[in-house]
Design a protein around this motif. Structure first.
Motif, PDB file in Angstrom:
ATOM      1  N   GLN A 195     -10.390  32.891 -53.140  1.00  0.00           N
ATOM      2  CA  GLN A 195      -9.781  32.378 -54.366  1.00  0.00           C
ATOM      3  C   GLN A 195     -10.598  31.238 -54.977  1.00  0.00           C
ATOM      4  O   GLN A 195     -10.595  31.063 -56.196  1.00  0.00           O
ATOM      5  CB  GLN A 195      -8.361  31.901 -54.058  1.00  0.00           C
ATOM      6  CG  GLN A 195      -7.401  33.038 -53.714  1.00  0.00           C
ATOM      7  CD  GLN A 195      -6.113  32.535 -53.080  1.00  0.00           C
ATOM      8  OE1 GLN A 195      -5.962  31.345 -52.814  1.00  0.00           O
ATOM      9  NE2 GLN A 195      -5.183  33.444 -52.835  1.00  0.00           N
ATOM     10  N   ALA A 196     -11.283  30.483 -54.136  1.00  0.00           N
ATOM     11  CA  ALA A 196     -12.114  29.381 -54.623  1.00  0.00           C
ATOM     12  C   ALA A 196     -13.534  29.840 -54.963  1.00  0.00           C
ATOM     13  O   ALA A 196     -14.401  29.012 -55.248  1.00  0.00           O
ATOM     14  CB  ALA A 196     -12.164  28.278 -53.576  1.00  0.00           C
ATOM     15  N   ASN A 197     -13.761  31.172 -54.938  1.00  0.00           N
ATOM     16  CA  ASN A 197     -15.067  31.765 -55.280  1.00  0.00           C
ATOM     17  C   ASN A 197     -16.197  31.261 -54.383  1.00  0.00           C
ATOM     18  O   ASN A 197     -17.323  31.031 -54.839  1.00  0.00           O
ATOM     19  CB  ASN A 197     -15.410  31.494 -56.746  1.00  0.00           C
ATOM     20  CG  ASN A 197     -14.437  32.171 -57.693  1.00  0.00           C
ATOM     21  OD1 ASN A 197     -14.055  33.324 -57.486  1.00  0.00           O
ATOM     22  ND2 ASN A 197     -14.027  31.453 -58.732  1.00  0.00           N
TER      23      ASN A 197
ATOM     24  N   GLY B 258     -22.233  26.290 -46.391  1.00  0.00           N
ATOM     25  CA  GLY B 258     -23.641  26.296 -46.730  1.00  0.00           C
ATOM     26  C   GLY B 258     -24.023  25.083 -47.554  1.00  0.00           C
ATOM     27  O   GLY B 258     -23.192  24.518 -48.279  1.00  0.00           O
ATOM     28  N   PRO B 259     -25.286  24.644 -47.468  1.00  0.00           N
ATOM     29  CA  PRO B 259     -25.726  23.463 -48.226  1.00  0.00           C
ATOM     30  C   PRO B 259     -25.557  23.615 -49.736  1.00  0.00           C
ATOM     31  O   PRO B 259     -25.449  22.611 -50.449  1.00  0.00           O
ATOM     32  CB  PRO B 259     -27.207  23.345 -47.842  1.00  0.00           C
ATOM     33  CG  PRO B 259     -27.335  24.082 -46.551  1.00  0.00           C
ATOM     34  CD  PRO B 259     -26.341  25.195 -46.618  1.00  0.00           C
ATOM     35  N   SER B 260     -25.517  24.869 -50.212  1.00  0.00           N
ATOM     36  CA  SER B 260     -25.408  25.082 -51.660  1.00  0.00           C
ATOM     37  C   SER B 260     -23.972  24.997 -52.168  1.00  0.00           C
ATOM     38  O   SER B 260     -23.746  25.007 -53.377  1.00  0.00           O
ATOM     39  CB  SER B 260     -25.997  26.454 -52.024  1.00  0.00           C
ATOM     40  OG  SER B 260     -25.273  27.501 -51.399  1.00  0.00           O
ATOM     41  N   VAL B 261     -22.993  24.918 -51.271  1.00  0.00           N
ATOM     42  CA  VAL B 261     -21.599  24.825 -51.697  1.00  0.00           C
ATOM     43  C   VAL B 261     -21.309  23.379 -52.095  1.00  0.00           C
ATOM     44  O   VAL B 261     -21.411  22.468 -51.264  1.00  0.00           O
ATOM     45  CB  VAL B 261     -20.640  25.254 -50.571  1.00  0.00           C
ATOM     46  CG1 VAL B 261     -19.185  25.123 -51.035  1.00  0.00           C
ATOM     47  CG2 VAL B 261     -20.932  26.686 -50.149  1.00  0.00           C
TER      48      VAL B 261
ATOM     49  N   SER C 167      -7.019  22.499 -52.437  1.00  0.00           N
ATOM     50  CA  SER C 167      -5.747  22.842 -53.095  1.00  0.00           C
ATOM     51  C   SER C 167      -5.368  24.291 -52.818  1.00  0.00           C
ATOM     52  O   SER C 167      -4.202  24.602 -52.526  1.00  0.00           O
ATOM     53  CB  SER C 167      -5.854  22.602 -54.609  1.00  0.00           C
ATOM     54  OG  SER C 167      -6.018  21.229 -54.891  1.00  0.00           O
ATOM     55  N   HIS C 168      -6.346  25.187 -52.917  1.00  0.00           N
ATOM     56  CA  HIS C 168      -6.077  26.594 -52.619  1.00  0.00           C
ATOM     57  C   HIS C 168      -5.591  26.771 -51.184  1.00  0.00           C
ATOM     58  O   HIS C 168      -4.677  27.573 -50.917  1.00  0.00           O
ATOM     59  CB  HIS C 168      -7.333  27.437 -52.845  1.00  0.00           C
ATOM     60  CG  HIS C 168      -7.586  27.797 -54.279  1.00  0.00           C
ATOM     61  ND1 HIS C 168      -6.711  28.555 -55.020  1.00  0.00           N
ATOM     62  CD2 HIS C 168      -8.624  27.497 -55.102  1.00  0.00           C
ATOM     63  CE1 HIS C 168      -7.198  28.723 -56.248  1.00  0.00           C
ATOM     64  NE2 HIS C 168      -8.351  28.084 -56.318  1.00  0.00           N
ATOM     65  N   PHE C 169      -6.212  26.032 -50.246  1.00  0.00           N
ATOM     66  CA  PHE C 169      -5.795  26.167 -48.849  1.00  0.00           C
ATOM     67  C   PHE C 169      -4.360  25.689 -48.672  1.00  0.00           C
ATOM     68  O   PHE C 169      -3.580  26.286 -47.919  1.00  0.00           O
ATOM     69  CB  PHE C 169      -6.730  25.387 -47.920  1.00  0.00           C
ATOM     70  CG  PHE C 169      -6.369  25.518 -46.473  1.00  0.00           C
ATOM     71  CD1 PHE C 169      -6.676  26.666 -45.759  1.00  0.00           C
ATOM     72  CD2 PHE C 169      -5.677  24.506 -45.822  1.00  0.00           C
ATOM     73  CE1 PHE C 169      -6.310  26.812 -44.430  1.00  0.00           C
ATOM     74  CE2 PHE C 169      -5.300  24.633 -44.485  1.00  0.00           C
ATOM     75  CZ  PHE C 169      -5.628  25.791 -43.798  1.00  0.00           C
ATOM     76  N   TRP C 170      -4.000  24.607 -49.325  1.00  0.00           N
ATOM     77  CA  TRP C 170      -2.615  24.113 -49.257  1.00  0.00           C
ATOM     78  C   TRP C 170      -1.646  25.181 -49.764  1.00  0.00           C
ATOM     79  O   TRP C 170      -0.648  25.489 -49.118  1.00  0.00           O
ATOM     80  CB  TRP C 170      -2.516  22.835 -50.083  1.00  0.00           C
ATOM     81  CG  TRP C 170      -1.133  22.245 -50.210  1.00  0.00           C
ATOM     82  CD1 TRP C 170      -0.102  22.366 -49.330  1.00  0.00           C
ATOM     83  CD2 TRP C 170      -0.655  21.447 -51.285  1.00  0.00           C
ATOM     84  NE1 TRP C 170       1.007  21.685 -49.791  1.00  0.00           N
ATOM     85  CE2 TRP C 170       0.696  21.106 -50.988  1.00  0.00           C
ATOM     86  CE3 TRP C 170      -1.219  20.971 -52.461  1.00  0.00           C
ATOM     87  CZ2 TRP C 170       1.470  20.330 -51.843  1.00  0.00           C
ATOM     88  CZ3 TRP C 170      -0.449  20.187 -53.303  1.00  0.00           C
ATOM     89  CH2 TRP C 170       0.875  19.879 -52.997  1.00  0.00           C
ATOM     90  N   PHE C 171      -1.968  25.757 -50.940  1.00  0.00           N
ATOM     91  CA  PHE C 171      -1.099  26.803 -51.489  1.00  0.00           C
ATOM     92  C   PHE C 171      -1.032  28.006 -50.544  1.00  0.00           C
ATOM     93  O   PHE C 171       0.040  28.571 -50.291  1.00  0.00           O
ATOM     94  CB  PHE C 171      -1.604  27.265 -52.859  1.00  0.00           C
ATOM     95  CG  PHE C 171      -1.662  26.160 -53.880  1.00  0.00           C
ATOM     96  CD1 PHE C 171      -0.865  25.040 -53.772  1.00  0.00           C
ATOM     97  CD2 PHE C 171      -2.533  26.255 -54.956  1.00  0.00           C
ATOM     98  CE1 PHE C 171      -0.912  24.024 -54.709  1.00  0.00           C
ATOM     99  CE2 PHE C 171      -2.595  25.246 -55.894  1.00  0.00           C
ATOM    100  CZ  PHE C 171      -1.790  24.128 -55.778  1.00  0.00           C
ATOM    101  N   GLY C 172      -2.210  28.409 -50.021  1.00  0.00           N
ATOM    102  CA  GLY C 172      -2.265  29.581 -49.150  1.00  0.00           C
ATOM    103  C   GLY C 172      -1.507  29.367 -47.848  1.00  0.00           C
ATOM    104  O   GLY C 172      -0.821  30.277 -47.363  1.00  0.00           O
ATOM    105  N   LEU C 173      -1.621  28.176 -47.274  1.00  0.00           N
ATOM    106  CA  LEU C 173      -0.906  27.881 -46.032  1.00  0.00           C
ATOM    107  C   LEU C 173       0.604  27.908 -46.267  1.00  0.00           C
ATOM    108  O   LEU C 173       1.361  28.454 -45.455  1.00  0.00           O
ATOM    109  CB  LEU C 173      -1.336  26.517 -45.492  1.00  0.00           C
ATOM    110  CG  LEU C 173      -0.701  26.077 -44.172  1.00  0.00           C
ATOM    111  CD1 LEU C 173      -1.076  27.023 -43.039  1.00  0.00           C
ATOM    112  CD2 LEU C 173      -1.118  24.637 -43.830  1.00  0.00           C
ATOM    113  N   SER C 174       1.050  27.342 -47.395  1.00  0.00           N
ATOM    114  CA  SER C 174       2.484  27.363 -47.702  1.00  0.00           C
ATOM    115  C   SER C 174       2.979  28.788 -47.905  1.00  0.00           C
ATOM    116  O   SER C 174       4.088  29.138 -47.483  1.00  0.00           O
ATOM    117  CB  SER C 174       2.760  26.519 -48.948  1.00  0.00           C
ATOM    118  OG  SER C 174       2.603  25.142 -48.681  1.00  0.00           O
ATOM    119  N   ALA C 175       2.149  29.637 -48.548  1.00  0.00           N
ATOM    120  CA  ALA C 175       2.544  31.029 -48.765  1.00  0.00           C
ATOM    121  C   ALA C 175       2.674  31.768 -47.443  1.00  0.00           C
ATOM    122  O   ALA C 175       3.616  32.553 -47.231  1.00  0.00           O
ATOM    123  CB  ALA C 175       1.519  31.723 -49.665  1.00  0.00           C
TER     124      ALA C 175
END
Length: 448
Positions: A297-299, A319-322, A333-341
């Motif tokens: 989701q965070a591409n 990776g160093p490029s992230v 934020s996506h991880f927080w939403f995903g964990l709650s889901a």
């Protein structure tokens, strides 16, 4: 006094009166007062330190023991003697060893020719070894000088700093004099103190130089070390010593200057050991599902996020490029939403602690290594972070250093608002404390 070992009784070495005999007598007397633990028992107690044969030689050989071996023996024997002050014991044996080393290093009355000793060795060779130990390597001395300068800027003496961070004055003096290379935890404690007194920017400027100097010191100190023997020590070492040894091995095998800066995330499942086997399986599957879904989701390209299992959690080596700012804003934020889901469908919600760190880190087929990996693991084990998750009744507790925190407020107005939900705290760690920003993320919705 007789020292018991597998091969039988080991006799007291035949030494003439002098500083070396005084040191050996004091060491054997301490061993006696400690209840005469066996070599095997002492070696287990100081796993990751001097070998069993080195401990044996320190007590029975007529040659001067290494300084680290004396420190290890004193460290394991003193707690077994009721009423003996550890700092006083370390100071006493420090003086005894220095006196013995200087006596061994002094030229003999017979001239420059080395004499045969009773063990078949040569005093000249022993003298040369002690001279090397008394003279720090230039690389180690450079690190010690920078650490001493940092503490001097805090207007503290070595003894005052030792009391402040609750370490032995002898140990701190050894680090600041160049007698030994400090572990990563000690440099982190110094940087934490600099942060408290001079601010985050001063510590941020100092950290890269300390990391570089420590790498150079390790490469110089262990240049002739047998890596195979060091790997064998890993099996018996405790977790802290194992992490330090792994860094040393990687530095000797590779090129640490080429380690790129990357973000490392360590995730730990709280109260995992209290779960049933089936619940542990469910939690692990839920954690991996939340991580994989939110990375997409965070591409973030899967090839730029190495996942390494740690039993009760996992490590993500990005990776160093992230971009780091994307990770501490969008992905978090996506991880927080995903964990709650994920938790919305579970009877017992998954509780996660997370520590993120940016810095030098290398990777291989086994995972990651380097300062950023070690520091992230130190943060995740903080009792304060565990308490935060429990007290706030949240599902996710996160700890990040100041450099990553600053990125949150710069990303967008929404992120700036999120940054205000973090609190700056001093996290208590196993070997000191460090300043970090923490936040407890609460559930987003009702659970089934």
């Amino acid at each position: 006094m007789e020292l018991m070992g597998r091969s039988g009784k080991n006799k007291r070495p035949a030494l003439p009166d002098g500083p070396l005999k005084t040191l050996n007598d004091a060491l054997r007397d301490l061993h006696l007062k400690a209840g005469q633990p066996s070599l095997a028992e002492m070696a287990r107690a100081i796993a990751g330190g001097p070998s069993r044969s080195s401990l044996h030689d320190a007590l029975t050989s007529s040659n001067l023991p290494k300084r680290d071996t004396i420190d290890a023996l004193v460290g394991v024997l003193v707690p077994r003697v009721r009423g003996l002050d550890a700092d006083e014991a370390f100071d006493r044996f420090n003086q005894l060893w220095l006196a013995a080393a200087l006596a061994v290093d002094a030229p003999s009355s017979d001239g420059d020719h080395p004499r045969e000793d009773q063990s078949g060795g040569r005093e000249g060779e022993s003298a040369r070894r002690s001279h090397v130990e008394l003279t720090p390597l230039p690389e180690v001395q450079a690190l010690a000088t920078h650490l001493s300068s940092a503490i001097h800027q805090l207007e503290l003496t070595a003894a005052e700093f030792a009391r402040r961070v609750k370490l032995s004055p002898t140990v701190v003096t050894g680090y600041l004099s160049g007698e030994r290379i400090p572990p990563q935890g000690f440099t982190d404690v110094v940087l934490s103190s600099v942060t408290e007194v001079e601010g985050e920017s001063a510590a941020a400027r100092l950290r890269p130089e300390l990391d570089r100097l420590r790498i150079e010191a390790i490469r110089a100190r262990y240049a002739s070390e047998d890596i195979g023997r060091m790997r064998a020590r890993l099996e018996q070492a405790d977790s802290d010593t194992r992490q330090e040894l792994e860094i040393v091995i990687k530095i000797l095998e590779g090129s640490p200057e080429s380690w790129p800066d990357r973000v490392v995330a360590v995730l730990d499942l709280q109260r995992f050991s209290a779960l049933t086997d089936r619940e542990q399986q469910i939690w692990r599957e839920a954690l991996y599902e939340a991580v994989r879904q939110t990375l997409a989701q965070a591409n973030i390209d899967p090839g730029q996020a190495m996942l390494k299992d740690r039993g009760d959690g996992l490590v993500i080596l990005f990776g160093p490029s992230v971009p780091a700012n994307d990770l501490v804003t969008y992905w978090l934020s996506h991880f927080w939403f995903g964990l709650s889901a994920v938790n919305a469908n579970l009877a017992r919600p998954v509780l996660v602690r997370m520590a993120l760190m940016q810095g030098a880190a290398g990777t291989d087929s086994h995972g990651g290594y380097g300062p950023a990996v070690v520091q992230a693991h130190r943060l995740i084990e903080s009792r304060d972070l565990r308490d935060l998750l429990r007290q706030r009744h949240g599902e996710l507790a996160v700890a990040i250093p100041d450099d990553l925190y600053q990125l949150i407020g710069q990303a967008s107005p929404y992120s700036a608002a999120q940054a205000r939900l973090y609190a700056k705290v001093d996290l208590q760690l196993k070997d000191g404390s460090t300043t970090a920003w923490v936040r407890a993320f609460e559930p987003l919705g009702p659970r089934s």
